[in-house]
Design an enzyme around this catalytic site. Sequence first.
Site, mmCIF file in Angstrom:
data_model
loop_
_atom_site.group_PDB
_atom_site.id
_atom_site.type_symbol
_atom_site.label_atom_id
_atom_site.label_comp_id
_atom_site.label_asym_id
_atom_site.label_seq_id
_atom_site.Cartn_x
_atom_site.Cartn_y
_atom_site.Cartn_z
ATOM 1 N N LYS A 1 5.022 -2.359 8.327
ATOM 2 C CA LYS A 1 6.119 -1.597 7.719
ATOM 3 C C LYS A 1 7.371 -2.459 7.795
ATOM 4 C CE LYS A 1 6.073 2.712 7.618
ATOM 5 N NZ LYS A 1 6.004 4.161 7.824
ATOM 6 N N LYS A 4 8.950 -0.291 3.251
ATOM 7 C CA LYS A 4 7.774 -0.525 2.420
ATOM 8 C C LYS A 4 6.618 -0.890 3.349
ATOM 9 C CE LYS A 4 10.431 -2.145 -1.582
ATOM 10 N NZ LYS A 4 10.643 -3.250 -2.552
ATOM 11 N N VAL A 5 5.408 -0.499 2.941
ATOM 12 C CA VAL A 5 4.242 -0.708 3.801
ATOM 13 C C VAL A 5 3.265 -1.652 3.109
ATOM 14 C CG1 VAL A 5 2.423 0.402 5.144
ATOM 15 C CG2 VAL A 5 4.540 1.641 4.662
ATOM 16 N N ASP A 12 10.749 13.971 12.332
ATOM 17 C CA ASP A 12 10.490 13.947 10.890
ATOM 18 C C ASP A 12 9.016 14.257 10.612
ATOM 19 O OD1 ASP A 12 11.145 13.745 8.228
ATOM 20 O OD2 ASP A 12 10.998 11.571 8.141
ATOM 21 N N ILE A 42 0.808 -1.223 0.000
ATOM 22 C CA ILE A 42 0.000 0.000 0.000
ATOM 23 C C ILE A 42 0.842 1.274 0.000
ATOM 24 C CG2 ILE A 42 -2.039 -1.040 1.039
ATOM 25 C CD1 ILE A 42 -1.132 -0.070 3.738
ATOM 26 N N GLY A 43 2.173 1.135 0.069
ATOM 27 C CA GLY A 43 3.007 2.335 0.042
ATOM 28 C C GLY A 43 4.457 2.012 0.298
ATOM 29 N N GLY A 102 8.478 4.188 1.372
ATOM 30 C CA GLY A 102 9.230 5.407 1.625
ATOM 31 C C GLY A 102 10.708 5.132 1.510
ATOM 32 N N GLY A 103 11.503 6.081 1.972
ATOM 33 C CA GLY A 103 12.946 5.948 1.839
ATOM 34 C C GLY A 103 13.534 4.834 2.674
ATOM 35 N N MET A 104 12.880 4.499 3.781
ATOM 36 C CA MET A 104 13.439 3.495 4.683
ATOM 37 C C MET A 104 12.647 2.202 4.750
ATOM 38 S SD MET A 104 14.720 5.851 7.844
ATOM 39 C CE MET A 104 13.369 6.998 7.736
#
EC number: 2.7.11.1
Length: 625
Positions: free
Chosen positions: A39, A23-24, A134, A16-17, A19-21
């Site tokens: 995550k 995957k979700v 962040d 579903i998504g 990021g830089g660090m």
Amino acid sequence: MIGRMLGNRYEILEKIGEGGMAKVYKAKCHLLNRIVAIKILRPEFAADENFVKKFKRESQAAASLSHPNIVGIYDVGQEGDIYYIVMEYVKGRTLKELIRENGGPLEVKRAVEIASQVCRALDHAHKNKIIHRDIKPQNILVTDEDVVKVTDFGIARAANGATITYTGDVIGTAYYFSPEQAKGSIVDERTDIYSLGIVLFEMLTGKVPFEGDSPISVALKHIQEDILPPSRLNEKVPEELDKIVLKATQKDPNLRYQTASEFLKDLDTFLKNPKDLKFEEKDFEKTKVMPSREAEELKRAALKREREKKRKEIRKKVGIVLLVLLLLASLSYGTVYVLNNFFKVNDVVVPNVVGLSLSQASKVLSEHNLKMEISEERYSDKPENTILEQDPPQGALVKPGTTVYVVISKGRQMVIVPNVIGRDYLEAKNVLENAGLKVNIIENYNEQYQKGYVFDQNPRYGVQVEYGTTIDVYVSKGPKPSIVPNVVNMNLDEAKASLESAGLTLGKVIYKEADNVPENTVLEQSVPPDTEVQKGSPIDLIVSKLPQNSLQQQTKNVIINLPNKDGPMKVEVYVIQDGQKNLVYSGEHTSSDSPLTVPVTAHKGKAVIEVDIDGQVYSRVEARF
């Protein structure tokens, strides 16, 4: 990854998504039969041992947070080289997506309401000693019901801590950096306040205050340039809201809101009555441009790799020169002796600093011409800032100026006990263990909570306790059962009273002719004595009556016209004769049973027949037997 089962519990359903660090993924928890989000760290981070240690520790700390505006962390796990966090699955979208879909600024009231909810999340986290570091629209989720939830507390903290300790780089999104983050300085809770101020600016204007060709150029602007009042870009923004944004984004942390609760108070006041807001002139001192020396430090950080490359080339050339010198020196013993003495530097014996305080260790190492650097902070039973480990160890021979890396104590780890009352006991156990606490399950009867749910805990939630403390969790076994009493050989009135005192009700009464037994004596009961049954259960009885051929008794049929009532009603018939009142019939009926015929037996002579409905006298008539 799709279809894989993690921890023998979480089935990966779909991506579903990312990021830089990490995957979700959307996943299903088969233990609690619910949908969760998982995550999973990217391989390049999972391979970094120091990052993983920090990630685990900070994720577990973040799991202790329990707040409606924070995405809940249910579990932190590892399977092989896969490190993952199990989180609350939120139906909605990120704030970044919301701003893009809107195609420009959000409505002022909605922007402030969103910022208020983020403030509440930060206030809760900061009070639990957790800094996000962040805050950005990508880490703020908005549900379909407009509930705001902040995510990525654990991973942001782990990344920040790891990079400051081990690489000197700064991880995050430069558009939302605080000036102290941009410089790589130590940060506190006020860095989150600055970042939220930038997010509020973006919601009000549709764009970030600073843009550039590279993260470094954006970071420099955060350090050196003023932020425009949002009203310059959106005339619908009131002056009072301009002041809130500008105060939150002051370069000097001391001029910002000092706590999230201060920030929240002004946002709430703005929503109620903007004219009640009070600001002092000192809140808006002209931005002080950072000295060029500090700006140069930031620039030099970007050129660090290039310098390292040049240093390697120089070392290579120096190595060749030294090799030539050594070859020449081998021509004679005397030359070797001269060169050895010329280049010789006396080694230093590393002293022991384990057990010393940070200041004591620094002094001891300085006296031995050695430097000190903190490589890790760790919770322990030693006082805060006590040295736990050192590298190189005591007794090692090193060159003067060598850096000794130390691990220092953060003191005993304290955690806030989360609230698990009202949760299923498996979920409660998971929440507490994720917070670093142990669990002791105590089962007991409870009238208010259904079986398997927590009705109490000790220590209570909100209390600060040491990491690893055992929490007593009281789990309901349901309502306490009733014990059926022995009513055989009692008369009917005594039996009824005994059942009611045990929390039971009198069920059907069946009469049976019996010789040599007093009339209305209980002969049998439907449930054996000492049996556990649910409170309020009916117990049927078989009661004695005189034989039909008895000359002392006669039976008449009593016709009862029942009242028109909804639902069942309890009908009891009594015979009052010779100063005694005896129950001769008991049963449940509805209005449709009317007229009800009940045979009544009594001694010869006059008697009063009393009919009670639901415990109230319904009628009394005199009869002759």
